[in-house]
Design a protein around this motif. Structure first.
Motif, PDB file in Angstrom:
ATOM      1  N   UNK A 268       0.852  -1.187   0.000  1.00 30.87           N
ATOM      2  CA  UNK A 268       0.000   0.000   0.000  1.00 30.87           C
ATOM      3  C   UNK A 268       0.886   1.233   0.000  1.00 30.87           C
ATOM      4  N   UNK A 269       0.548   2.169  -0.870  1.00 31.48           N
ATOM      5  CA  UNK A 269       1.271   3.435  -0.906  1.00 31.48           C
ATOM      6  C   UNK A 269       0.295   4.546  -0.559  1.00 31.48           C
ATOM      7  N   UNK A 270       0.684   5.377   0.378  1.00 27.29           N
ATOM      8  CA  UNK A 270      -0.116   6.554   0.690  1.00 27.29           C
ATOM      9  C   UNK A 270       0.556   7.729  -0.004  1.00 27.29           C
ATOM     10  N   UNK A 271      -0.097   8.263  -0.998  1.00 27.90           N
ATOM     11  CA  UNK A 271       0.474   9.334  -1.813  1.00 27.90           C
ATOM     12  C   UNK A 271      -0.123  10.665  -1.362  1.00 27.90           C
ATOM     13  N   UNK A 272       0.728  11.624  -1.096  1.00 29.29           N
ATOM     14  CA  UNK A 272       0.283  12.942  -0.624  1.00 29.29           C
ATOM     15  C   UNK A 272       0.967  14.010  -1.469  1.00 29.29           C
ATOM     16  N   UNK A 273       0.207  14.897  -2.061  1.00 25.32           N
ATOM     17  CA  UNK A 273       0.828  15.974  -2.837  1.00 25.32           C
ATOM     18  C   UNK A 273       0.865  17.268  -2.030  1.00 25.32           C
ATOM     19  N   UNK A 274       2.047  17.581  -1.513  1.00 26.99           N
ATOM     20  CA  UNK A 274       2.223  18.803  -0.721  1.00 26.99           C
ATOM     21  C   UNK A 274       2.714  19.966  -1.584  1.00 26.99           C
ATOM     22  N   UNK A 275       2.707  19.785  -2.904  1.00 26.17           N
ATOM     23  CA  UNK A 275       3.242  20.815  -3.801  1.00 26.17           C
ATOM     24  C   UNK A 275       2.383  22.070  -3.798  1.00 26.17           C
ATOM     25  N   UNK A 276       3.035  23.170  -4.081  1.00 25.34           N
ATOM     26  CA  UNK A 276       2.323  24.445  -4.160  1.00 25.34           C
ATOM     27  C   UNK A 276       1.666  24.616  -5.516  1.00 25.34           C
ATOM     28  N   UNK A 277       2.297  24.106  -6.540  1.00 25.73           N
ATOM     29  CA  UNK A 277       1.860  24.484  -7.879  1.00 25.73           C
ATOM     30  C   UNK A 277       1.694  23.322  -8.854  1.00 25.73           C
ATOM     31  N   UNK A 278       2.222  22.162  -8.514  1.00 25.05           N
ATOM     32  CA  UNK A 278       2.263  21.096  -9.512  1.00 25.05           C
ATOM     33  C   UNK A 278       1.402  19.892  -9.195  1.00 25.05           C
ATOM     34  N   UNK A 279       0.749  19.405 -10.256  1.00 26.76           N
ATOM     35  CA  UNK A 279       0.075  18.123 -10.212  1.00 26.76           C
ATOM     36  C   UNK A 279       1.100  17.079 -10.600  1.00 26.76           C
ATOM     37  N   UNK A 280       1.040  15.909  -9.969  1.00 30.07           N
ATOM     38  CA  UNK A 280       1.961  14.831 -10.303  1.00 30.07           C
ATOM     39  C   UNK A 280       1.152  13.610 -10.723  1.00 30.07           C
ATOM     40  N   UNK A 281       1.668  12.928 -11.714  1.00 24.80           N
ATOM     41  CA  UNK A 281       0.965  11.765 -12.253  1.00 24.80           C
ATOM     42  C   UNK A 281       1.824  10.545 -11.920  1.00 24.80           C
ATOM     43  N   UNK A 282       1.455   9.864 -10.840  1.00 23.85           N
ATOM     44  CA  UNK A 282       2.346   8.851 -10.274  1.00 23.85           C
ATOM     45  C   UNK A 282       2.090   7.471 -10.888  1.00 23.85           C
ATOM     46  N   UNK A 283       3.187   6.865 -11.311  1.00 23.54           N
ATOM     47  CA  UNK A 283       3.098   5.511 -11.864  1.00 23.54           C
ATOM     48  C   UNK A 283       4.271   4.686 -11.369  1.00 23.54           C
ATOM     49  N   UNK A 284       4.097   3.376 -11.439  1.00 25.08           N
ATOM     50  CA  UNK A 284       5.174   2.471 -11.065  1.00 25.08           C
ATOM     51  C   UNK A 284       5.419   1.565 -12.258  1.00 25.08           C
ATOM     52  N   UNK A 285       6.586   1.692 -12.848  1.00 32.42           N
ATOM     53  CA  UNK A 285       6.898   0.902 -14.037  1.00 32.42           C
ATOM     54  C   UNK A 285       6.671  -0.584 -13.757  1.00 32.42           C
ATOM     55  N   UNK A 286       6.110  -1.279 -14.725  1.00 36.78           N
ATOM     56  CA  UNK A 286       5.935  -2.726 -14.607  1.00 36.78           C
ATOM     57  C   UNK A 286       4.761  -3.176 -13.759  1.00 36.78           C
ATOM     58  N   UNK A 287       4.052  -2.243 -13.166  1.00 40.63           N
ATOM     59  CA  UNK A 287       2.956  -2.604 -12.267  1.00 40.63           C
ATOM     60  C   UNK A 287       1.749  -1.719 -12.501  1.00 40.63           C
ATOM     61  N   UNK A 288       0.579  -2.266 -12.245  1.00 41.40           N
ATOM     62  CA  UNK A 288      -0.618  -1.439 -12.230  1.00 41.40           C
ATOM     63  C   UNK A 288      -0.913  -1.035 -10.793  1.00 41.40           C
ATOM     64  N   UNK A 289      -1.629   0.043 -10.653  1.00 49.93           N
ATOM     65  CA  UNK A 289      -1.953   0.541  -9.314  1.00 49.93           C
ATOM     66  C   UNK A 289      -3.448   0.417  -9.083  1.00 49.93           C
ATOM     67  N   UNK A 290      -3.812  -0.016  -7.899  1.00 44.72           N
ATOM     68  CA  UNK A 290      -5.227  -0.068  -7.544  1.00 44.72           C
ATOM     69  C   UNK A 290      -5.508   1.082  -6.588  1.00 44.72           C
ATOM     70  N   UNK A 291      -6.355   1.991  -7.023  1.00 45.02           N
ATOM     71  CA  UNK A 291      -6.720   3.108  -6.149  1.00 45.02           C
ATOM     72  C   UNK A 291      -7.728   2.593  -5.133  1.00 45.02           C
TER      73      UNK A 291
END
Ligand code: C2O
Ligand code: CU
Length: 507
Positions: A268-291
């Motif tokens: 399980x990955x807990x992803x948190x975007x603390x950025x001021x200005x940027x959206x990030x599109x997170x992926x893991x090569x070789x794997x699919x992610x289940x939200x």
């Protein structure tokens, strides 16, 4: 993957630490695998109140070798200590302000009493340098929450005053996992690199082409490819910093701390975007992610995708099955972002030293998460009062201006949403500007009823929602269950500074 699944925490790190006697450390952040942190404020657990000590201080922080900057941090590290508590637990956080300027802490996504919400001038006086302030509340609802400064966020949040706040459910986790890691993403303006293009279009999706992330994600990536001058050379506000470095848990690649996994595990990955200005599109090569969770709130079922866009202040919990032994990059698919530091090695045990392929940039053809794909659980309190509807037009930023408005007004001149406790409050947001606005409501979560005209049958539960640029729209609804004056604002600090804030006044 049914909802009846029960978690098999391989002895949770918390239990492990408790057993290994670390609890004697008072409010100390222990470094755990993968850069995750856990606070063990054991010594101060009295009468069922968990006491945690945080000190905000300036420090020199090394983003990457040779890239040290003047920053601000809680307890000497960026992100600050990850606090882990149990749903319903009473927590007392003693904040000491060791900065040379005032500060406060906001508990983002936590339903705190109004006086604990950390908004200077609204819910409390700013904490002066050298003084302390005590926050105390019951931790709920469960999920991936976070805490951060709410004073001069365009400077203090930007400089590192943020950290995860994990509320573990009092009952079983809805989706099983064997191991977990928390990853916090941030953008930095160091003046030492090439400025990144800004994310302006938004990620809500469902537009079927231009603007949103659909149809191969044209809209947004175009911006990326065309660089900063993108939209016909329109300039941004003069005061927006030139972000050039991106970090995962406070470090830019190659300084990011590798994540170790074991074959066969559900991670399980807990992803948190603390950025001021940027959206990030997170992926893991070789794997699919289940939200599995949106802003900490569980979906009815996991949603399988290749990559997950996170607007500023959004969180997603995702899970993957470690079934492809080797070494892989977890990275951002936004062009230029991996090179600016946003990549981290995910290494299977026994495959250390393997060199993975470079991260793939661009989202063309990538199967992306968007709001319309998820089914939320109906967890908000029942309404008992009236139905109230508010229409808010978001605009501003014209001709490079730094003014951002709600219905043509800048905070504090914006009109508050005046409602009564128990009301069902519907807010229709329409974005007339050229940039997306991740709008965040304090004090209570909301349902995302509709996005860009498409209604969602089982609405997601969130506390931040990205409203797409160029006439993007969102209809959200919340139960006004938490009395007080609550900030409702764009989470891009420069847009807050520019006035895109209003108040939900719940009497
Ligand atoms: Cu995460 Cu008003 O903030
Ligand atoms: Cu905004």
């Amino acid at each position: 993957m049914g909802t009846a699944e029960v978690t098999r925490h391989a002895p949770s790190r918390r239990e492990f630490l408790q057993r290994s006697g670390q609890a004697g450390l008072s409010a100390v952040a222990l470094s755990l695998g993968g850069g995750a942190l856990l606070s063990r404020p054991g010594a101060a657990q009295s009468r069922g109140v968990r006491e945690i000590h945080l000190e905000a201080r300036e420090l020199e922080w090394e983003l990457a070798p040779g890239k040290a900057i003047k920053a601000m941090a809680y307890n000497g590290r960026i992100p600050g200590p990850e606090l882990r508590v149990t749903e319903g637990e009473r927590v007392r956080i003693v904040l000491k302000n060791g900065l040379a300027e005032p500060t406060t802490i906001h508990w983002h996504g936590v339903d705190v009493p109004n006086a604990m919400d950390g908004v200077p001038g609204v819910t409390q006086k700013p904490v002066p340098p050298g003084e302390t302030f005590v926050y105390e509340f019951e931790a709920r609802p469960a999920g991936t929450r976070w805490y951060h400064t709410h004073f001069a966020e365009h400077r203090q949040l930007d400089l590192g005053l943020y950290a995860p706040f994990i509320i573990e459910p009092a009952r079983a986790e809805p989706f099983a996992f064997d191991r977990e890691h928390t990853l916090v993403f941030d953008d930095w303006a160091t003046g030492t690199g090439r400025p990144l293009s800004s994310t302006r279009e938004g990620t809500a999706g469902g537009r079927g082409g231009l603007g949103g992330m659909m149809g191969g994600g044209m809209g947004r990536t175009m911006e990326g490819m065309m660089g900063r001058g993108g939209m016909g050379g329109m300039r941004r506000g003069d005061r927006t910093p030139d972000y050039d470095t991106l970090t995962i848990n406070g470090k830019a690649y190659p300084a990011t701390a590798p994540i170790t996994v074991h074959e066969g595990e559900r991670v399980r990955l807990r992803l948190i975007n603390a950025s001021a200005d940027h959206t990030h599109v997170i992926r893991l090569a070789g794997h699919r992610l289940q939200v599995t969770h949106t802003d900490g709130n569980a979906l009815t079922q996991p949603v399988d995708v290749e990559a997950v866009p996170l607007a500023p202040s959004e969180r997603y919990d995702v899970r993957f099955v470690a079934d492809r032994p080797g070494a892989w990059f977890l990275s951002c698919a936004e062009p230029g972002h991996p090179g600016a530091g946003e990549q981290v090695l995910v290494v299977y045990e026994g495959h250390e030293g393997r060199k993975p392929d470079a991260p793939v940039e661009g989202v063309s053809g990538v199967d992306l998460w968007q709001y319309g794909l998820g089914r939320g659980r109906d967890v908000l309190p029942r309404t008992s009062g009236q139905e109230r509807t508010f229409d808010l037009v978001l605009s501003g930023g014209m001709m490079g201006s730094d003014a951002w408005t709600i219905n043509g007004k800048q905070y504090p001149r914006t009109d508050p949403l005046r409602v009564r406790k128990g009301d069902r409050v519907r807010v229709r947001l329409e974005n007339h500007s050229m940039e997306a606005h991740p709008m965040h409501l304090h004090g209570q979560s909301f349902k995302v009823l509709a996005v860009n005209g498409a209604r969602h049958a089982q609405p997601l539960v969130k506390d931040s929602v990205d409203v797409d640029a160029h006439m993007g729209s969102v209809v959200l609804e919340f139960t006004a269950h938490n009395p007080g004056d609550w900030f409702f604002h764009c989470h891009k600090p420069m847009h807050m500074e520019g006035g895109m804030i209003t108040l939900a006044k719940i009497a």
